[in-house]
Design a protein around this motif. Sequence first.
Motif, PDB file in Angstrom:
ATOM      1  N   LEU A   6       0.856  -1.192   0.000  1.00  0.00           N
ATOM      2  CA  LEU A   6       0.000   0.000   0.000  1.00  0.00           C
ATOM      3  C   LEU A   6       0.888   1.237   0.000  1.00  0.00           C
ATOM      4  O   LEU A   6       1.810   1.348   0.805  1.00  0.00           O
ATOM      5  CB  LEU A   6      -0.905   0.019   1.233  1.00  0.00           C
ATOM      6  CG  LEU A   6      -1.747   1.298   1.413  1.00  0.00           C
ATOM      7  CD1 LEU A   6      -2.789   1.409   0.309  1.00  0.00           C
ATOM      8  CD2 LEU A   6      -2.412   1.330   2.781  1.00  0.00           C
ATOM      9  N   VAL A   8       0.871   5.269   0.495  1.00  0.00           N
ATOM     10  CA  VAL A   8       0.100   6.390   1.035  1.00  0.00           C
ATOM     11  C   VAL A   8       0.722   7.680   0.521  1.00  0.00           C
ATOM     12  O   VAL A   8       1.898   7.947   0.750  1.00  0.00           O
ATOM     13  CB  VAL A   8       0.100   6.363   2.581  1.00  0.00           C
ATOM     14  CG1 VAL A   8      -0.657   7.559   3.122  1.00  0.00           C
ATOM     15  CG2 VAL A   8      -0.515   5.067   3.089  1.00  0.00           C
ATOM     16  N   ASN A  77      -3.087   5.198  -2.247  1.00  0.00           N
ATOM     17  CA  ASN A  77      -4.136   6.005  -1.607  1.00  0.00           C
ATOM     18  C   ASN A  77      -3.720   7.473  -1.684  1.00  0.00           C
ATOM     19  O   ASN A  77      -2.808   7.912  -0.979  1.00  0.00           O
ATOM     20  CB  ASN A  77      -4.311   5.607  -0.147  1.00  0.00           C
ATOM     21  CG  ASN A  77      -5.048   4.300   0.017  1.00  0.00           C
ATOM     22  OD1 ASN A  77      -5.359   3.625  -0.961  1.00  0.00           O
ATOM     23  ND2 ASN A  77      -5.323   3.924   1.257  1.00  0.00           N
ATOM     24  N   GLU A  80      -3.889  11.234   1.282  1.00  0.00           N
ATOM     25  CA  GLU A  80      -3.819  10.629   2.605  1.00  0.00           C
ATOM     26  C   GLU A  80      -2.414  10.883   3.159  1.00  0.00           C
ATOM     27  O   GLU A  80      -1.422  10.554   2.520  1.00  0.00           O
ATOM     28  CB  GLU A  80      -4.105   9.133   2.543  1.00  0.00           C
ATOM     29  CG  GLU A  80      -4.227   8.500   3.913  1.00  0.00           C
ATOM     30  CD  GLU A  80      -4.875   7.119   3.877  1.00  0.00           C
ATOM     31  OE1 GLU A  80      -4.947   6.481   4.940  1.00  0.00           O
ATOM     32  OE2 GLU A  80      -5.303   6.677   2.784  1.00  0.00           O
TER      33      GLU A  80
END
Length: 504
Positions: A6, A8, A77, A80
Amino acid sequence: MGLSVLVVEKADQLGGTWNWNRYPGARCDIPSLEYSYQFDEDLQQDWNWSEKYSAGTEILEYLKHVAERFDLKEGINFEEEVVRAQYNEKNALWSVKTNKSEYQSKFCIFATGCLSVPNKPEIKGLESFKGELLQTASWPREQIDFTGKNVAIIGTGSSSIQTIPEIAKDVKNLYVFQRTPNYSIPSNNGPMDVEVEKNVKSRYSEFRKENYLNGFGIAVDSGEEFISESDLEEVNAQLEENWNSSGLGFFGGYADIPVDVNSNEVAANFVRNKIKAVVNDPETAEKLCPKYHIGGKRLCVDTGYFEIFNKENVHLIDINQNPISQVDAESIEADETYQIDALILATGFDAITGALTGLDIVGRNEINLKDQWKEGAKSYLGLGVSNFPNLFTITGPGSPSVLSNMMPSIEQHVNWIANCIGWMSENNKSVIESTETAEEEWMKLVNEIADTTIFTSTKSWYNGSNIEGKAKSFLPFIGVPVYTEKLEEITAADYQGFVFDKSN
């Protein structure tokens, strides 16, 4: 590798520095054919750059293309922001808190950039300014119209050197507030030479390898001639050739410019004389001539920067002689009061460490990274930090980073981290951490190398001199080939200097 990833991202789109730095004239100072990814041969062959030095907009387009081509955006993402990352010693996981959520992860990789935290100067009354207040490091997407306006710009580093010639075309008056003049070499930019592109693409792999054998990892003449042992007339002829063609490779051919003060002064004087030949007003020309070692601060590349000071509407104010005393609703005050409609801050960055110390990163025994680095940043290879297990930094302090071609240097670290995690999996290792001894010895080497050069005798963002209260230490590793060799040696020795599965 069977891992989930992931990303960010604080911004609303990818691009990093090329997303934020959208100021007029934003452009890379590394040739396009070098400032690009090399992990995929088809990508290298398929993408065609329009210019020798790419504009920021084209680089951003390229990065978006890469993300779409390899289907990377799904794992990001956007909008964020990380506010805290803490290592849990009981379960050996990182807890990462953002403004939107909280995540747990075995590994935590900080790819926060070396020049990503803008330095906003403390100037009396700045917040009271009612006109357009802009900063090159966070330029708005919408086009700014400066036509017929009185504009002030503070700072004359790389961003300003690119911005000034562009906005000077439209403004009524441009007031340039300079603390420290900078050496800048003409980019001699133009449309991509098709034959040059064809030649590079016919041997891209070899071209990349050759670049990495040069000190700064770029395609320059890495000859071993010494100015101190050469005929001065021949030296000036070579510097003239470099001036007209080499950009950041201006030192090309002479190995002693970065290490011998007398040889350095020959090159510095050459540039000063060029400035004096270009700028008509002798007083202005003298103010634009740097007095420190050339290369001690980041060498700049420009398109018509010094020439712009011959325009009647461009005014240079030396804030060493006449400091800025205050800003009010419609003006800026130094040697006199200047009525302005817009104020641009081109005041640099909290470089290399600012994005990391600006976060709340907590490792073993509740140790906060900003506290550990209070007396000076230390890391091992620019990749690992003691007391912060399973945390990696990309182009961190102690790596070539800003003294190299950043795109391949980022790739080098990404590949190393991926290979390291893969090795850990294959060898049943769960936690990796650099030792304090390895870290100390590595940073000692970083500074020993730097001490043999002109870099440490110049105040610059390389050593934190531009940030009030920041510990002063030289942070980049000088020498891409030596660094690469060390990295390979350490990896071959099963990641010497790192410990695995250290007990809490």
